[in-house]
Design a protein around this motif. Structure first.
Motif, PDB file in Angstrom:
ATOM      1  N   UNK A 116       0.822  -1.213   0.000  1.00 34.61           N
ATOM      2  CA  UNK A 116       0.000   0.000   0.000  1.00 34.61           C
ATOM      3  C   UNK A 116       0.852   1.258   0.000  1.00 34.61           C
ATOM      4  N   UNK A 117       1.857   1.308   0.855  1.00 32.58           N
ATOM      5  CA  UNK A 117       2.691   2.510   0.947  1.00 32.58           C
ATOM      6  C   UNK A 117       3.387   2.792  -0.394  1.00 32.58           C
ATOM      7  N   UNK A 118       3.894   1.739  -1.024  1.00 35.93           N
ATOM      8  CA  UNK A 118       4.587   1.932  -2.302  1.00 35.93           C
ATOM      9  C   UNK A 118       3.616   2.406  -3.378  1.00 35.93           C
ATOM     10  N   UNK A 119       2.416   1.843  -3.418  1.00 35.54           N
ATOM     11  CA  UNK A 119       1.426   2.256  -4.413  1.00 35.54           C
ATOM     12  C   UNK A 119       1.019   3.709  -4.177  1.00 35.54           C
ATOM     13  N   UNK A 120       0.821   4.056  -2.881  1.00 37.32           N
ATOM     14  CA  UNK A 120       0.432   5.438  -2.535  1.00 37.32           C
ATOM     15  C   UNK A 120       1.484   6.421  -3.021  1.00 37.32           C
ATOM     16  N   UNK A 121       2.747   6.111  -2.749  1.00 35.88           N
ATOM     17  CA  UNK A 121       3.832   7.018  -3.159  1.00 35.88           C
ATOM     18  C   UNK A 121       3.947   7.074  -4.681  1.00 35.88           C
ATOM     19  N   UNK A 122       3.739   5.913  -5.326  1.00 34.59           N
ATOM     20  CA  UNK A 122       3.819   5.881  -6.787  1.00 34.59           C
ATOM     21  C   UNK A 122       2.755   6.758  -7.433  1.00 34.59           C
ATOM     22  N   UNK A 123       1.625   6.918  -6.760  1.00 38.73           N
ATOM     23  CA  UNK A 123       0.548   7.754  -7.272  1.00 38.73           C
ATOM     24  C   UNK A 123       0.692   9.207  -6.843  1.00 38.73           C
ATOM     25  N   UNK A 124       1.784   9.518  -6.114  1.00 37.68           N
ATOM     26  CA  UNK A 124       2.073  10.908  -5.764  1.00 37.68           C
ATOM     27  C   UNK A 124       1.413  11.401  -4.494  1.00 37.68           C
ATOM     28  N   UNK A 125       0.938  10.520  -3.637  1.00 36.59           N
ATOM     29  CA  UNK A 125       0.259  10.937  -2.409  1.00 36.59           C
ATOM     30  C   UNK A 125       1.198  10.857  -1.206  1.00 36.59           C
ATOM     31  N   UNK A 126       1.264  11.935  -0.444  1.00 36.63           N
ATOM     32  CA  UNK A 126       1.860  11.861   0.888  1.00 36.63           C
ATOM     33  C   UNK A 126       0.824  11.258   1.833  1.00 36.63           C
ATOM     34  N   UNK A 127       1.240  10.900   3.043  1.00 40.47           N
ATOM     35  CA  UNK A 127       0.276  10.377   4.007  1.00 40.47           C
ATOM     36  C   UNK A 127      -0.809  11.406   4.307  1.00 40.47           C
ATOM     37  N   UNK A 128      -0.414  12.684   4.454  1.00 44.61           N
ATOM     38  CA  UNK A 128      -1.378  13.740   4.774  1.00 44.61           C
ATOM     39  C   UNK A 128      -2.398  13.922   3.663  1.00 44.61           C
ATOM     40  N   UNK A 129      -1.922  13.962   2.433  1.00 44.98           N
ATOM     41  CA  UNK A 129      -2.833  14.183   1.301  1.00 44.98           C
ATOM     42  C   UNK A 129      -3.742  12.979   1.101  1.00 44.98           C
ATOM     43  N   UNK A 130      -3.183  11.779   1.233  1.00 38.17           N
ATOM     44  CA  UNK A 130      -3.991  10.572   1.059  1.00 38.17           C
ATOM     45  C   UNK A 130      -5.073  10.508   2.132  1.00 38.17           C
ATOM     46  N   UNK A 131      -4.709  10.869   3.368  1.00 35.92           N
ATOM     47  CA  UNK A 131      -5.685  10.873   4.462  1.00 35.92           C
ATOM     48  C   UNK A 131      -6.824  11.846   4.165  1.00 35.92           C
ATOM     49  N   UNK A 132      -6.483  13.020   3.610  1.00 40.12           N
ATOM     50  CA  UNK A 132      -7.515  14.009   3.290  1.00 40.12           C
ATOM     51  C   UNK A 132      -8.465  13.507   2.211  1.00 40.12           C
ATOM     52  N   UNK A 133      -7.922  12.809   1.223  1.00 47.27           N
ATOM     53  CA  UNK A 133      -8.748  12.272   0.132  1.00 47.27           C
ATOM     54  C   UNK A 133      -9.706  11.202   0.661  1.00 47.27           C
ATOM     55  N   UNK A 134      -9.216  10.347   1.547  1.00 43.57           N
ATOM     56  CA  UNK A 134     -10.031   9.237   2.041  1.00 43.57           C
ATOM     57  C   UNK A 134     -10.987   9.702   3.140  1.00 43.57           C
ATOM     58  N   UNK A 135     -10.578  10.745   3.896  1.00 43.74           N
ATOM     59  CA  UNK A 135     -11.426  11.236   4.988  1.00 43.74           C
ATOM     60  C   UNK A 135     -11.082  10.626   6.336  1.00 43.74           C
ATOM     61  N   UNK A 136      -9.777  10.369   6.535  1.00 44.07           N
ATOM     62  CA  UNK A 136      -9.329   9.820   7.818  1.00 44.07           C
ATOM     63  C   UNK A 136      -8.161  10.656   8.328  1.00 44.07           C
TER      64      UNK A 136
END
Length: 420
Positions: A3-23
């Motif tokens: 998951x972490x590698x896929x997230x980074x490959x798509x250009x998401x930081x943890x903060x940005x990914x959390x905002x998109x998902x709502x967590x």
């Protein structure tokens, strides 16, 4: 790719990914480390953000299976992990109890004629030490910290029984200590171990004709079935406990504790009339002047009545009565902060359950959050199990972010305690 590698490959930081998902960002961090897995409610947004189908996302979130060698009789598995160490400790506990339980059953033919001063002194020493251990157990924030000293006491008891299995007083000491060992297992959610301990406790207590101790062992055994919702089996055990308690000391609260647990069973069976009758019987403990046994293995008194009655109202769906009664219990001196972690935590979970049934997210988070903090500080498997049971009710609160976070935290706690 995880998951972490896929997230980074798509250009998401943890903060940005959390905002998109709502967590919260910390939730994403736990997902990355594999400590928790995303709830079903979050997965569609995750799949969209990561440009995956749901099946592909599920595969991404499923950790690869470790390639362990196959266990065989000639080649044992070499795990060297905390789980194996814990298993070894549990097996040693059970071995010590089985040995002691067997020795208590070896009553000699002339037992009634024997009353040696040395034996009586030995039994009194064990009684005093057991009493001390119960006090340590009750005061210990982390119940597992008492394991080592209880194990030592079991070893000492075995040696005493080997030297003189004639002393009836040692049977009572064994029944007492077996119950404490069962409590340690029960708090760790090791219900099979707890049931074995309580069985040995009942047998040893019956040899000693210690009726109140015997009845308490049966009550604790019934609790194992109660927490697995095997109410019919628990009812049968409690009926025997009631009959044994009637042979005991009428100045103690044993028979009223039996009635209190019977009320829980009847509520589980949705038998309102029987539940009310049992609660009324338990209420009579208030008429006793000294209901609690000084040894520590019987602790039921009138300070427990409000929390027990409130919990039964929750089971029966009487939410207004439940909330009023539980809040009164929570405000009592017996459940004030710094007192019994398990009792206070159980009331907090019940109040959170009331909030969940009303879809009151604020009440769920307020009381459930405090119960979670108590469980984390104490490492109580009992509270973790209560919180885990609460998760089923949390679905009524929909996608409330704070409730979802609480649900995730409870799952993390469960996995953490399981690893420990």
């Amino acid at each position: 790719m995880d998951l972490a590698e896929r997230r980074k490959a798509m250009g998401y930081s943890q903060e940005r990914f959390a905002a998109v998902i709502g967590v919260d960002r910390t939730t994403v961090g736990r997902w990355d480390r594999g400590e928790t897995t995303p709830e079903a409610v979050h997965r569609p947004k995750m799949a969209e953000a990561l440009q995956l189908g749901l099946a592909e996302l599920d595969a991404l979130l499923t950790p690869p299976q470790a390639d362990f060698p196959e266990c065989t009789a000639s080649l044992p598995c070499d795990r060297h992990g905390s789980e194996e160490i814990d298993d070894m400790i549990r097996r040693e506990f059970l071995r010590l109890m089985v040995v002691a339980g067997s020795l208590t059953a070896l009553t000699p033919e002339n037992a009634d004629a024997i009353a040696e001063v040395a034996d009586r002194g030995s039994a009194e020493d064990f009684r005093l030490m057991n009493c001390h251990l119960w006090q340590v157990y009750q005061l210990a924030r982390a119940k597992s910290s008492v394991n080592a000293v209880v194990k030592d006491q079991l070893g000492a008891l075995n040696e005493a029984l080997k030297e003189s299995s004639r002393a009836g007083g040692l049977y009572e000491a064994a029944g007492d200590l077996f119950q404490l060992s069962g409590e340690l297992s029960f708090d760790g959610n090791r219900y099979t171990d707890a049931a074995a301990s309580y069985t040995l406790a009942a047998e040893a207590s019956s040899h000693a004709r210690a009726f109140d101790l015997w009845a308490c062992a049966l009550v604790r055994h019934a609790y194992v079935d109660v927490y697995e919702r095997r109410y019919s089996e628990a009812a049968e055990t409690l009926d025997v406990a009631r009959r044994v308690a009637k042979r005991g000391d009428s100045t103690l609260s044993t028979r009223y504790w039996v009635a209190s647990v019977q009320a829980e069973v009847y509520a589980g069976l949705q038998d309102l009339a029987a539940c009310g009758k049992a609660l009324d019987e338990a209420q009579r403990v208030a008429d006793l002047t000294a209901p609690v046994h000084p040894g520590g293995w019987l602790r039921f008194d009138d300070s427990r009545l409000a929390e027990e009655r409130g919990a039964r109202y929750v089971q029966l769906g009487r939410l207004d009565l439940a909330e009023e009664t539980l809040k009164r219990a929570l405000a009592s001196e017996a459940l004030s902060r710094g007192q019994s972690v398990r009792r206070r935590g159980a009331v907090l979970v019940d109040l959170a359950a009331v909030g969940a049934k009303r879809r009151d997210a604020e009440q769920v988070v307020t009381y459930g959050g405090e119960a979670l903090r108590l469980a984390k500080r104490s490492g109580s498997g009992y509270l973790a199990r209560r919180l885990q049971a609460l998760r089923g009710d949390l679905k009524t609160c929909g996608r409330n972010r704070r409730v979802v976070e609480l649900n995730t935290e409870v799952d993390v706690l469960r996995k953490t305690l399981r690893k420990g």
